[in-house]
Design an enzyme around this catalytic site. Structure first.
Site, PDB file in Angstrom:
ATOM      1  N   ALA A 228       0.918  -1.256  -0.237  1.00  0.00           N
ATOM      2  CA  ALA A 228       0.106   0.014   0.025  1.00  0.00           C
ATOM      3  C   ALA A 228       0.943   1.322  -0.136  1.00  0.00           C
ATOM      4  CB  ALA A 228      -0.945   0.037   1.261  1.00  0.00           C
ATOM      5  N   THR A 229       2.120   1.097   0.743  1.00  0.00           N
ATOM      6  CA  THR A 229       2.986   2.377   0.655  1.00  0.00           C
ATOM      7  C   THR A 229       3.180   2.692  -1.021  1.00  0.00           C
ATOM      8  OG1 THR A 229       3.737   2.077   2.613  1.00  0.00           O
ATOM      9  CG2 THR A 229       5.263   3.190   1.165  1.00  0.00           C
TER      10      THR A 229
ATOM     11  N   ASN B 292      -6.256   3.560  10.278  1.00  0.00           N
ATOM     12  CA  ASN B 292      -5.408   2.575  10.799  1.00  0.00           C
ATOM     13  C   ASN B 292      -5.173   2.513  12.254  1.00  0.00           C
ATOM     14  OD1 ASN B 292      -3.800   4.608   9.765  1.00  0.00           O
ATOM     15  ND2 ASN B 292      -1.996   3.790  10.952  1.00  0.00           N
TER      16      ASN B 292
ATOM     17  N   GLN C 139      -6.732  -0.629   5.049  1.00  0.00           N
ATOM     18  CA  GLN C 139      -7.356  -1.264   6.362  1.00  0.00           C
ATOM     19  C   GLN C 139      -8.768  -1.537   6.062  1.00  0.00           C
ATOM     20  OE1 GLN C 139      -5.953  -1.942   9.155  1.00  0.00           O
ATOM     21  NE2 GLN C 139      -3.983  -0.695   9.172  1.00  0.00           N
TER      22      GLN C 139
ATOM     23  N   SER D  88      -3.502  -3.434   0.502  1.00  0.00           N
ATOM     24  CA  SER D  88      -2.198  -3.871   1.113  1.00  0.00           C
ATOM     25  C   SER D  88      -2.459  -5.757   1.103  1.00  0.00           C
ATOM     26  CB  SER D  88      -1.929  -3.434   2.416  1.00  0.00           C
ATOM     27  OG  SER D  88      -1.176  -4.217   3.030  1.00  0.00           O
ATOM     28  N   GLY D  89      -1.640  -6.663   0.704  1.00  0.00           N
ATOM     29  CA  GLY D  89      -1.691  -7.782   0.955  1.00  0.00           C
ATOM     30  C   GLY D  89      -1.909  -8.228   2.473  1.00  0.00           C
ATOM     31  N   HIS D  90      -0.646  -7.785   3.381  1.00  0.00           N
ATOM     32  CA  HIS D  90      -0.661  -8.294   4.735  1.00  0.00           C
ATOM     33  C   HIS D  90      -1.628  -7.744   5.678  1.00  0.00           C
ATOM     34  CE1 HIS D  90       1.546  -4.982   6.848  1.00  0.00           C
ATOM     35  NE2 HIS D  90       1.497  -4.535   5.765  1.00  0.00           N
TER      36      HIS D  90
ATOM     37  N   CYS E 188       6.092   6.482  23.274  1.00  0.00           N
ATOM     38  CA  CYS E 188       7.056   6.643  24.451  1.00  0.00           C
ATOM     39  C   CYS E 188       8.240   5.816  23.933  1.00  0.00           C
ATOM     40  CB  CYS E 188       6.631   6.302  25.565  1.00  0.00           C
ATOM     41  SG  CYS E 188       7.658   7.238  26.825  1.00  0.00           S
TER      42      CYS E 188
END
Lengths: 126, 404
Positions: free
Chosen positions: B74-75, B154, B182, B202-204, B328
């Protein structure tokens, strides 16, 4: 990121959690940090007439390293004179707990809390 | 990393479904051909597998197989959609509209396009995480070439009003891209009904393999874009490079399974979400849900546990794999920009956890997780100076805190 065994021990079995009555004359309270930054420590010392820290309490809002740093600080403080307590440097906490660089600010906050508690006690004495 | 860990981070990634792995395996070994080899049976076999996969991917969003471009994820799809459209239209139109809660790969790509001279509008979101259609309508100018609004966030799982956005964009003659990483396989999507021109997959995130994704690019009316990767002109010139047949097959199979099971799975997840949410809200005061509850995928909850810092909380629930808005652990020490955009104060953002439920999450795990979190929050509140102050009636905001 994984924590050192010592951090985990202090997180799971924190020493000296709790509060003293802040209005008592022999109690010094330090409240440092900020909720918006994700760390707040309250550290209280009970000082006897000989100027020795007799007992310590803490409460901390923060990550595991912040909780462990304050818990460890309470152990260091017990039995020390105010003079000795004032000498405590954050790097002693870093070394004792194996804090990674990204968590050094937790130890700095603990040092600040010690100094703030001493300053509060001194202010009350005057 | 053997169990007893409980994975509740399905928005970060999902395990590959074993049915997906089974479908992929032959294409690593015996059916290893290059799908672009036109002159022998190995090539034809691989090409056929890729075609099937392309049709499976197209089907889940109501597209034509010829509108699917395989990418690395997706990126890359988001980069190709944004840069590709912007650069192709450079000189004619130079304005893009997106929103403040987009994934980093959209925001960072937009920053990059700003350096190339494009104007970008970052729409705010309401406290429920959704954009206001009036804001979008007012932001569109005659220079606007593209609107890019994610389908599902997300971090907070909220579903943007895609159909309304698509209708508005179509009416105003502006292209509509949505990052649906998503959303695919989680909610029904249809590029025709929703007037979507470009859609990233996105595949994953849907039980497929990592390293594969797709970009839907509308053919009628045709959306044109400039390629990012040049070479052998595969994927109709929009994305060169030999297609990774096993990964394409995996993505296709993952889409096929998700499409068949979506409805029943959504119901099952909604039930798990309700079990978790009601248990926690019943047992603990001062817990706040970030993002709309109804306009949300059922596999997500994002909760702020006031007076307990998120990372500290995660350490107390070691058996649970979740993520925190507290950041954090990151070098920046800045809390989540998504929660900030929703108007969640920094002090509350530091106390937030994201819980993601998915295909392999059981009711037993969800109940265990809820109980575990409740007891950890109670323990940490007992040692929180902020909780103590709040119980004593002190307004935390009234205290002059020294930043550090």
């Amino acid at each position: 990121m994984s924590y050192s065994k010592k951090v985990i021990d202090h997180y799971e079995n924190p020493r000296n959690v709790g509060s003293f009555d802040a209005s008592e004359k022999n109690v010094g309270t330090g409240l440092v940090g900020a909720p918006a930054c994700g760390d707040v420590m309250k550290l209280q010392i009970k000082v006897n007439e000989a100027g020795i820290i007799e007992d310590v309490r803490f409460k901390t809002f923060g990550c595991g390293s912040a909780i462990a740093s304050s818990s460890f600080a309470t152990e260091m403080l017990k039995g020390k004179t105010l003079e000795q307590a004032h000498q405590i440097k954050n790097m002693e906490i870093v070394e004792a707990l194996d804090l990674p660089p990204v968590k050094i600010h937790c130890s700095i906050l603990a040092e600040d809390a010690i100094k703030a508690a001493i300053a509060d006690w001194e202010k009350k004495k005057d | 990393m053997k169990n007893p860990l409980i994975y509740l981070d399905y928005q970060a990634t999902t395990p590959c479904d074993s049915r997906v792995v089974d479908a992929m395996l032959p294409y690593f070994t015996q059916s290893f051909g290059n799908p672009h080899s036109r002159n022998h049976a190995y090539g034809w076999e691989a090409e056929k597998a890729v075609d099937t996969a392309r049709a499976q991917v197209a089907a889940i969003i109501g597209a034509d197989p010829r509108e699917i471009v395989f990418t690395s994820g997706a990126t890359e799809s988001n980069n190709l959609a944004l840069k590709g459209v912007a650069r192709f239209n450079k000189g004619q139109k130079n304005h893009i509209i997106t929103c403040m809660t987009e994934h980093k790969c959209v925001l960072d790509t937009c920053r990059h396009l700003q350096e190339e001279g494009f104007q970008i509008t970052y729409l705010p979101v309401q406290t429920n995480g959704l954009i206001r259609l009036e804001d979008l309508e007012n932001a569109i100018t005659d220079q606007t070439v593209l609107v890019s609004i994610m389908a599902v966030n997300n971090e907070v799982g909220v579903i943007q009003p895609l159909k309304e956005i698509g209708a508005l964009c179509r009416q105003r003659g502006v292209l509509f891209h949505t990052d649906a990483a998503q959303a695919v396989g989680k909610i029904p999507l249809n590029v025709e009904e929703m007037n979507i021109d470009l859609l990233s997959i996105s595949g994953h995130k849907l039980y497929g393999p990592k390293g594969i994704g797709a970009l839907y690019v509308r053919r009628k009316p045709r959306v044109r874009l400039q390629a990012l990767i040049h070479g052998g002109d595969q994927e109709r010139g929009m994305r060169s490079g030999t297609l990774p047949t096993p990964l394409c097959v995996g993505l296709g199979k993952a889409c096929e399974i998700a499409q068949v099971e979506m409805e029943t799975e959504a119901k099952r997840l909604k039930n798990l979400q309700t079990i978790f949410y009601t248990h926690v809200m019943k047992e603990l005061p001062e817990v706040f849900l970030n993002g709309d509850l109804d306009q949300r995928i059922p596999g997500n909850l994002n909760l702020s546990f006031a007076y307990v810092e998120g990372e500290g909380l995660m350490m107390g629930i070691k058996e649970l794999c979740v993520s925190s808005g507290s950041a954090c652990t990151s070098a920046s020490l800045e809390p989540s920009y998504v929660l900030k955009a929703l108007g969640v104060g920094e002090e509350l953002a530091h106390t937030s956890l994201r819980l993601g439920f998915g295909r392999f999450t059981t009711e037993k795990e969800v109940i265990f997780a809820a109980e575990k979190i409740v007891s950890a929050v109670r323990k940490l509140r007992d040692m929180s100076p902020l909780w103590e102050l709040a119980q004593a009636g002190v307004d935390i905001k009234s205290i002059q805190w020294a930043g550090h």
